[in-house]
Design a protein around this motif. Structure first.
Motif: not given
Length: 230
Positions: A154-165
């Protein structure tokens, strides 16, 4: 440095179960789409391009842009069949003198000016960055029959959001490649396009857990609560 935000508002939102697309549902006193447009309006971003369904263009112009007097929205364009098609059409409206492009889901109303500023600062160094938050739940990988086959750290997992730049030239080049060499797997976000079609790495920037995408009625209820306490 000139920056342009592309706001995606062409989704149907079937999981919401509403008669109108989720981005036009009321959240507090305003439509969902209002909040991110207002954040960009108050931010250092120079221009905004709104991408919506062709049938919604007049509605967006009269009931959103004109009604709330958003001065930075320079164009409203029709979206495509897939998310990447809508992004590509938005990119066609980005002028050549643009340095950075921000791509945001219109169904994420809790966007803040602070997050926009931090992303713009980071993209000058990294050329490609996305907001993300560490995963708080254990994630399982399943096989085709629905059985768990792996449990990533789990330490390597991220939930990605926006805005992506991204730097304008990088993201435009990447999106041009989609139509020349289609991806063998589904494209789910803009970072994936840049990762697949360029040599640029994408930097994860700490996002905000409240920057949730509204997909279900429960998400709308949570957004209403967050709006009240903020």
């Amino acid at each position: 440095m000139k920056s342009v935000a592309i706001v995606l508002s062409a989704g149907v939102g079937r999981r919401m179960g509403a008669d109108i697309p989720k981005q036009y549902l009321m959240l507090g006193d305003y439509p969902v789409i209002y909040y991110c447009l207002n954040a960009f309006e108050q931010s250092p971003v120079d221009e905004v391009i709104l991408v919506c369904a062709e049938s919604d263009i007049d509605y967006c112009r009269t009931q959103i842009i004109n009604k709330y007097q958003f001065q930075k929205v320079k164009a409203i364009v029709s979206g495509g069949a897939e998310r990447y098609d809508s992004v590509y059409r938005g990119l066609q409206e980005v002028s050549e003198d643009t340095d950075y492009v921000l791509i945001h889901d219109g169904a994420r109303p809790m966007l803040t000016v602070d997050l926009i500023r931090r992303l713009l600062t980071q993209v000058e160094k990294e050329k490609a960055c996305v907001p993300a938050v560490p995963a708080t739940d254990t994630i399982k990988v399943s096989d085709e029959q629905g059985y768990a086959v792996d449990t990533p750290d789990r330490k390597t997992l991220w939930m990605v959001q926006t805005p992506q730049v991204f730097s304008c030239d990088i993201v435009k080049t990447a999106y041009e490649q989609i139509y020349q060499k289609p991806s063998p797997i589904p494209i789910t976000d803009d970072a994936m396009v840049v990762e697949t079609y360029t040599n640029n790495r994408v930097k994860l920037v700490m996002g905000d857990y409240s920057n949730r995408k509204i997909t279900t009625p429960e998400d709308l209820a949570i957004a209403n609560y967050l709006l009240k306490i903020q």
